[in-house]
Design an enzyme around this catalytic site. Structure first.
Site, PDB file in Angstrom:
ATOM      1  N   ASP A   1      67.680 -18.115  83.652  1.00 59.11           N
ATOM      2  CA  ASP A   1      67.088 -19.279  84.134  1.00 59.11           C
ATOM      3  C   ASP A   1      66.706 -19.189  85.644  1.00 59.11           C
ATOM      4  O   ASP A   1      67.690 -19.510  86.556  1.00 59.11           O
ATOM      5  CB  ASP A   1      67.688 -20.439  83.856  1.00 59.11           C
ATOM      6  CG  ASP A   1      67.068 -21.670  83.981  1.00 59.11           C
ATOM      7  OD1 ASP A   1      65.947 -21.797  84.648  1.00 59.11           O
ATOM      8  OD2 ASP A   1      67.369 -22.761  83.193  1.00 59.11           O
ATOM      9  N   HIS A   2      65.591 -18.979  85.830  1.00 59.91           N
ATOM     10  CA  HIS A   2      64.884 -18.838  87.474  1.00 59.91           C
ATOM     11  C   HIS A   2      65.126 -20.066  88.354  1.00 59.91           C
ATOM     12  O   HIS A   2      65.083 -20.082  89.557  1.00 59.91           O
ATOM     13  CB  HIS A   2      63.728 -17.967  87.489  1.00 59.91           C
ATOM     14  CG  HIS A   2      63.398 -17.290  88.746  1.00 59.91           C
ATOM     15  ND1 HIS A   2      64.366 -17.464  89.683  1.00 59.91           N
ATOM     16  CD2 HIS A   2      62.545 -16.298  88.841  1.00 59.91           C
ATOM     17  CE1 HIS A   2      63.907 -16.399  90.439  1.00 59.91           C
ATOM     18  NE2 HIS A   2      63.004 -15.701  90.078  1.00 59.91           N
ATOM     19  N   ARG A   3      65.325 -20.999  87.516  1.00 61.83           N
ATOM     20  CA  ARG A   3      65.281 -22.465  88.279  1.00 61.83           C
ATOM     21  C   ARG A   3      66.755 -22.323  88.869  1.00 61.83           C
ATOM     22  O   ARG A   3      66.874 -23.062  89.924  1.00 61.83           O
ATOM     23  CB  ARG A   3      65.153 -23.623  87.290  1.00 61.83           C
ATOM     24  CG  ARG A   3      63.796 -23.630  86.695  1.00 61.83           C
ATOM     25  CD  ARG A   3      63.812 -24.726  85.595  1.00 61.83           C
ATOM     26  NE  ARG A   3      64.714 -24.526  84.631  1.00 61.83           N
ATOM     27  CZ  ARG A   3      65.052 -25.393  83.459  1.00 61.83           C
ATOM     28  NH1 ARG A   3      64.555 -26.639  83.507  1.00 61.83           N
ATOM     29  NH2 ARG A   3      66.026 -25.164  82.656  1.00 61.83           N
TER      30      ARG A   3
END
Ligand code: COA
Length: 549
Positions: A521-523
């Site tokens: 999850d690139h967040r």
């Protein structure tokens, strides 16, 4: 037919009330007792009923106007037909009683029980007179333990058949233990909550009189109060579908609540356009309409995502077909996958681990495994390596709480393993992987995988994972892009190991290379950390002695 004035009835002592919603329009036919407008005092909202059955010929007020008993609010051409239900008379008397309860005066405050302690005292605040109403359910708790409140600040909201009422604080002070919960039914005298009141050397009457200053102070010092939540709560229109924050406050009158119940609309998701953000009937209709439109556009799938759905053609025009219902597991997996795919900005990092030595060691354990009755596959090594990587790079062992803008860091390492079963994909969870040895992990993963295939997994055995491993190595493939199992923030895909020529600086060596695909999850995780994670895995699997360090 005779025309008559519609007047504001007895408001039970309230001087002036504000009109917050006009429910009918000129020309509408109403039955006696049908609500025609909603007014709100400091403490409650109430619907004013039609005095007789007939046609509304004129409305002489508008939203925001202040009215008092006897004011004319419109004209009605009475039909002489009662039109309403047999319960009308009963309802009317109930409503009158309720209006009184809403507009109750200051002197109806309860006499609390007192527990003295030094310069402060603790009171048990009780439910004041509800003017004849009993067993009125709590629909909202407006304060939290530890909140500082001013005198008259709303503590809880209750709702009878006709009106919502806020029970005000009789004191300025600090909220202690809350003795009720949403759904509890309250009557006069029920214990509500404990409150600590500072005496400051004053006698009790003076302390009670100090409400105003304490109120001003408390208002400045209560940013955490639930009242501030509606703005933060996500609206479904055009945004990702998220559950509302627990405790999200709903400002709506009884008629609106009733309508919402009838239409199945969740008021915590509806944006109010009335005064002070109050939800009116039009808001509920608009919300339901927008949900229906989104469901139609999305083929009933991507509701709330704002993404157009896939329209299905009539496949039978192309050839023979048959339809069968999805199993519950397939439908649930489809929903979970889509939820994750729509919510999580996915990136996948690839790498290869040289497992030549690891495989030699693993195969050397065959006899020992037969003795133990456990088969050692590559999976326990992967579990151990991932646990070490999660400990070393804890930014992978988190979940994001976007509602509260918080990162939840986990101090435990539980890893899910995706298991392919005849009835669908299941993900049992191995707990405390970091504290277990390879044989224990081999036995436990084999047992859980078998339970999954036999549909014997308990719900608790599928909960609590921090990270997931999905291994297709026994099947094949060179790489894939797994979908993160939300609310986890990363998943490791493992493909089939194969011999590859690897340059050792002088010549190519035949090495057994294991393809790894880490989706994240690139967040929560940045690309450099993802490369560090797979790098670490390749080091750990390349020399499994490092797993002992
Ligand atoms: N490369 C090469 N061979 C591999 C391998 C890999 N990455 N991983 C496993 N193998 C081999 C094993 O060593 C074993 O071989 P052997 O019998 O010669 O010793 C064989 O493949 C079968 O192993 P398996 O029974 O699959 O055991 P496992 O511990 O590796 O995996 C599960 C257990 C539960 C993960 C596996 O059975 C499974 O269900 N995988 C599918 C997961 C899935 O569907 N993921 C997709 C999600 S979208």
């Amino acid at each position: 037919m005779s025309e008559q004035e519609i007047k504001v009835p007895d408001l039970g002592g309230a001087d002036e009330v504000e009109i917050i919603e006009i429910i009918v329009s000129e020309g509408d036919s109403v039955a006696e007792e049908d609500p025609i407008l909603t007014v709100e005092s400091d403490k409650a909202s109430v619907e004013l009923p039609a005095p007789a059955a007939g046609k509304i010929t004129k409305i002489t007020v508008k939203v925001g106007d202040k009215v008092k008993e006897g004011d004319v609010i419109g004209m009605l051409s009475a039909s002489g037909d009662a039109g309403g239900s047999d319960d009308a008379e009963e309802d009317k008397s109930e409503e009158k009683a309720e209006e009184k309860s809403e507009a109750r005066s200051e002197d109806s405050k309860p006499a609390p029980k007192k527990k003295k302690s030094g310069g402060s005292r603790t009171e048990v605040v009780k439910v004041p007179s509800l003017d004849g109403f009993d067993d009125v359910p709590v629909i909202e708790i407006n304060v939290s333990e530890g909140d500082t409140v001013g005198e008259d600040d709303p503590l809880v909201t209750v709702e009878s058949d006709k009106a919502t009422m806020e029970i005000p604080s009789p004191y300025a002070g600090k909220v202690g233990k809350i003795l009720v919960k949403e759904g509890d039914k309250l009557s006069e005298g029920s214990d509500l909550l404990e409150m600590t009141i500072e005496d400051d050397g004053e006698d009790e009457e003076e302390a009670a009189d100090s409400g105003d200053s304490a109120k001003a102070e408390s208002q400045a010092s209560k940013p955490e109060k639930k009242d501030s939540k509606p703005e933060a709560a996500p609206q479904p229109q055009g945004s990702t579908y998220e559950p509302p924050a627990p405790g999200t406050k709903v400002h709506a009158g009884p008629a609106v609540r009733k309508l919402a119940r009838e239409l199945g609309a969740d008021l915590t998701r509806v944006k109010g356009s009335g005064p002070k953000g109050r939800i009116i009937k039009d808001d509920v209709h608009a919300y339901v309409k927008s949900q229906l439109q989104q469901a139609q556009q999305g083929g009933g799938v991507a509701v709330g995502s704002g993404i157009p759905g896939v329209k299905l053609p009539d496949f039978s025009q192309f050839g023979e077909i048959e339809r069968e219902g999805m199993s519950r597991m397939m439908a649930a997996t489809a929903t979970n996958m889509q939820r994750s795919w729509l919510n999580v900005p996915h990136v996948t990092q690839f790498d290869d681990a040289d497992i030549t030595e690891m495989e030699a060691f693993r195969k050397g354990q065959k006899a020992a495994g037969e003795k133990r009755g456990v088969k050692m596959t590559p999976l326990p090594f992967l579990l151990k390596a991932c646990a070490a990587a999660l400990a070393e790079l804890p930014q992978f062992n988190v979940s994001l709480d976007m509602e509260r803008k918080e990162v939840v860091r986990k101090k435990y390492i539980h890893i899910g393993i995706a298991v392919d079963t005849p009835h669908g994909l299941m993900v049992p969870v191995i707990r405390d992987v970091d504290q277990k040895g390879l044989w224990e992990l081999a036995a436990e993963s084999a047992e859980l995988a078998q339970k999954a295939r036999d549909k014997q997994l308990k719900p608790a055995e599928m909960q609590g994972a921090c990270f997931t491993i999905t291994s297709l190595g026994g099947i094949g493939g060179t790489a894939f892009t797994p979908i993160v199992n939300t609310p986890e923030v990363a998943i490791l895909g493992v493909s089939k190991a194969s011999m590859k020529p690897v340059w050792d600086g002088k010549e190519f060596q035949p090495r057994l290379m294991l393809p790894l695909s880490l989706s994240y999850d690139h967040r929560a995780v940045n690309g450099a950390d993802a490369a560090r994670f797979t790098n670490l895995l390749t080091q750990l699997l390349g020399d499994i002695r490092t797993l002992l360090l």
